[in-house]
Design a protein around this motif. Structure first.
Motif, PDB file in Angstrom:
ATOM      1  N   ALA A  67       0.835  -1.204   0.000  1.00 25.29           N
ATOM      2  CA  ALA A  67       0.000   0.000   0.000  1.00 25.29           C
ATOM      3  C   ALA A  67       0.869   1.254   0.000  1.00 25.29           C
ATOM      4  N   LEU A  68       1.938   1.239   0.780  1.00 28.77           N
ATOM      5  CA  LEU A  68       2.846   2.383   0.801  1.00 28.77           C
ATOM      6  C   LEU A  68       3.548   2.548  -0.542  1.00 28.77           C
ATOM      7  N   SER A  69       3.884   1.435  -1.166  1.00 29.69           N
ATOM      8  CA  SER A  69       4.509   1.492  -2.488  1.00 29.69           C
ATOM      9  C   SER A  69       3.584   2.120  -3.518  1.00 29.69           C
ATOM     10  N   ARG A  70       2.285   1.937  -3.317  1.00 30.45           N
ATOM     11  CA  ARG A  70       1.296   2.551  -4.206  1.00 30.45           C
ATOM     12  C   ARG A  70       1.111   4.027  -3.896  1.00 30.45           C
ATOM     13  N   GLY A  71       1.717   4.483  -2.817  1.00 29.75           N
ATOM     14  CA  GLY A  71       1.636   5.891  -2.459  1.00 29.75           C
ATOM     15  C   GLY A  71       0.511   6.239  -1.513  1.00 29.75           C
ATOM     16  N   GLU A  72      -0.134   5.239  -0.908  1.00 28.30           N
ATOM     17  CA  GLU A  72      -1.199   5.537   0.046  1.00 28.30           C
ATOM     18  C   GLU A  72      -0.617   6.303   1.231  1.00 28.30           C
ATOM     19  N   HIS A  73      -1.380   7.256   1.728  1.00 27.27           N
ATOM     20  CA  HIS A  73      -0.922   8.090   2.826  1.00 27.27           C
ATOM     21  C   HIS A  73      -2.112   8.612   3.620  1.00 27.27           C
ATOM     22  N   GLY A  74      -1.819   9.345   4.684  1.00 28.88           N
ATOM     23  CA  GLY A  74      -2.864   9.961   5.495  1.00 28.88           C
ATOM     24  C   GLY A  74      -3.787   8.962   6.155  1.00 28.88           C
ATOM     25  N   ALA A  75      -5.080   9.217   6.033  1.00 33.55           N
ATOM     26  CA  ALA A  75      -6.095   8.377   6.687  1.00 33.55           C
ATOM     27  C   ALA A  75      -6.031   6.930   6.203  1.00 33.55           C
ATOM     28  N   LEU A  76      -5.641   6.723   4.960  1.00 28.11           N
ATOM     29  CA  LEU A  76      -5.541   5.357   4.448  1.00 28.11           C
ATOM     30  C   LEU A  76      -4.476   4.567   5.217  1.00 28.11           C
ATOM     31  N   VAL A  77      -3.370   5.218   5.550  1.00 22.74           N
ATOM     32  CA  VAL A  77      -2.318   4.544   6.312  1.00 22.74           C
ATOM     33  C   VAL A  77      -2.817   4.227   7.715  1.00 22.74           C
ATOM     34  N   HIS A  78      -3.594   5.125   8.297  1.00 27.79           N
ATOM     35  CA  HIS A  78      -4.164   4.874   9.622  1.00 27.79           C
ATOM     36  C   HIS A  78      -4.959   3.565   9.614  1.00 27.79           C
ATOM     37  N   GLY A  79      -5.775   3.363   8.589  1.00 26.73           N
ATOM     38  CA  GLY A  79      -6.552   2.128   8.480  1.00 26.73           C
ATOM     39  C   GLY A  79      -5.671   0.898   8.371  1.00 26.73           C
ATOM     40  N   TRP A  80      -4.610   1.002   7.568  1.00 34.70           N
ATOM     41  CA  TRP A  80      -3.684  -0.120   7.430  1.00 34.70           C
ATOM     42  C   TRP A  80      -3.000  -0.423   8.760  1.00 34.70           C
ATOM     43  N   LEU A  81      -2.610   0.611   9.480  1.00 31.98           N
ATOM     44  CA  LEU A  81      -1.942   0.403  10.764  1.00 31.98           C
ATOM     45  C   LEU A  81      -2.877  -0.215  11.791  1.00 31.98           C
ATOM     46  N   SER A  82      -4.140   0.093  11.684  1.00 29.52           N
ATOM     47  CA  SER A  82      -5.135  -0.527  12.559  1.00 29.52           C
ATOM     48  C   SER A  82      -5.209  -2.034  12.312  1.00 29.52           C
ATOM     49  N   VAL A  83      -5.217  -2.423  11.046  1.00 23.57           N
ATOM     50  CA  VAL A  83      -5.233  -3.856  10.696  1.00 23.57           C
ATOM     51  C   VAL A  83      -3.943  -4.517  11.182  1.00 23.57           C
ATOM     52  N   LEU A  84      -2.820  -3.827  11.008  1.00 24.92           N
ATOM     53  CA  LEU A  84      -1.542  -4.378  11.469  1.00 24.92           C
ATOM     54  C   LEU A  84      -1.554  -4.568  12.991  1.00 24.92           C
ATOM     55  N   GLY A  85      -2.111  -3.612  13.696  1.00 22.60           N
ATOM     56  CA  GLY A  85      -2.225  -3.752  15.151  1.00 22.60           C
ATOM     57  C   GLY A  85      -3.076  -4.954  15.543  1.00 22.60           C
ATOM     58  N   ASP A  86      -4.162  -5.171  14.820  1.00 21.37           N
ATOM     59  CA  ASP A  86      -5.002  -6.344  15.084  1.00 21.37           C
ATOM     60  C   ASP A  86      -4.227  -7.634  14.824  1.00 21.37           C
ATOM     61  N   ALA A  87      -3.422  -7.641  13.773  1.00 22.32           N
ATOM     62  CA  ALA A  87      -2.639  -8.834  13.442  1.00 22.32           C
ATOM     63  C   ALA A  87      -1.579  -9.113  14.507  1.00 22.32           C
ATOM     64  N   VAL A  88      -0.961  -8.063  15.020  1.00 20.88           N
ATOM     65  CA  VAL A  88       0.031  -8.230  16.093  1.00 20.88           C
ATOM     66  C   VAL A  88      -0.635  -8.826  17.329  1.00 20.88           C
ATOM     67  N   ALA A  89      -1.835  -8.393  17.642  1.00 25.05           N
ATOM     68  CA  ALA A  89      -2.539  -8.857  18.837  1.00 25.05           C
ATOM     69  C   ALA A  89      -3.182 -10.234  18.667  1.00 25.05           C
ATOM     70  N   CYS A  90      -3.274 -10.713  17.444  1.00 28.48           N
ATOM     71  CA  CYS A  90      -3.938 -11.989  17.163  1.00 28.48           C
ATOM     72  C   CYS A  90      -3.244 -13.134  17.897  1.00 28.48           C
ATOM     73  N   GLU A  91      -4.026 -13.918  18.599  1.00 31.19           N
ATOM     74  CA  GLU A  91      -3.490 -15.058  19.337  1.00 31.19           C
ATOM     75  C   GLU A  91      -3.187 -16.242  18.425  1.00 31.19           C
TER      76      GLU A  91
END
Length: 111
Positions: A67-91
């Motif tokens: 997504a970053l390679s595609r140039g996504e930024h701002g609020a779109l990155v916030h959404g991606w980071l939210s998913v990444l946080g969920d993945a880190v917390a996944c048991e």
């Protein structure tokens, strides 16, 4: 034997806390930073997750990098980071958990 499992669980929780802090730091600077400048931070998260067997986080980090390679930024990155946080917390660390996160990311990437 139980002590070794407790130590391992404490180590994983420490890694998860570190990754969550890294994600939060990226989230704070993302609105003011070029997408390409966030990529090394995401790569670090991916490497740490990989070393510690946090497989869904590795999967999502690859998608965030795309997504970053595609140039996504701002609020779109916030959404991606939210998913990444969920993945880190996944048991769960099995293939099905990775597939579920990959499917969610694919929909988001195509979106």
């Amino acid at each position: 034997m139980g002590r070794a499992i407790d130590v391992e669980m404490t180590m994983i929780e420490s890694v998860r806390a570190d990754l969550a802090a890294r994600i939060a730091a990226i989230d704070v600077k993302a609105p003011y930073t070029c997408a390409r400048d966030l990529k090394p931070d995401i790569n670090q998260i991916r490497l740490i997750a990989h070393r510690n067997g946090l497989n869904p986080a590795v999967t999502v980090a690859h998608f965030v990098d795309s997504a970053l390679s595609r140039g996504e930024h701002g609020a779109l990155v916030h959404g991606w980071l939210s998913v990444l946080g969920d993945a880190v917390a996944c048991e769960r660390q099995d293939v099905r958990a990775c597939d579920a996160f990959a499917a969610a990311c694919s929909v988001r990437l195509a979106g």
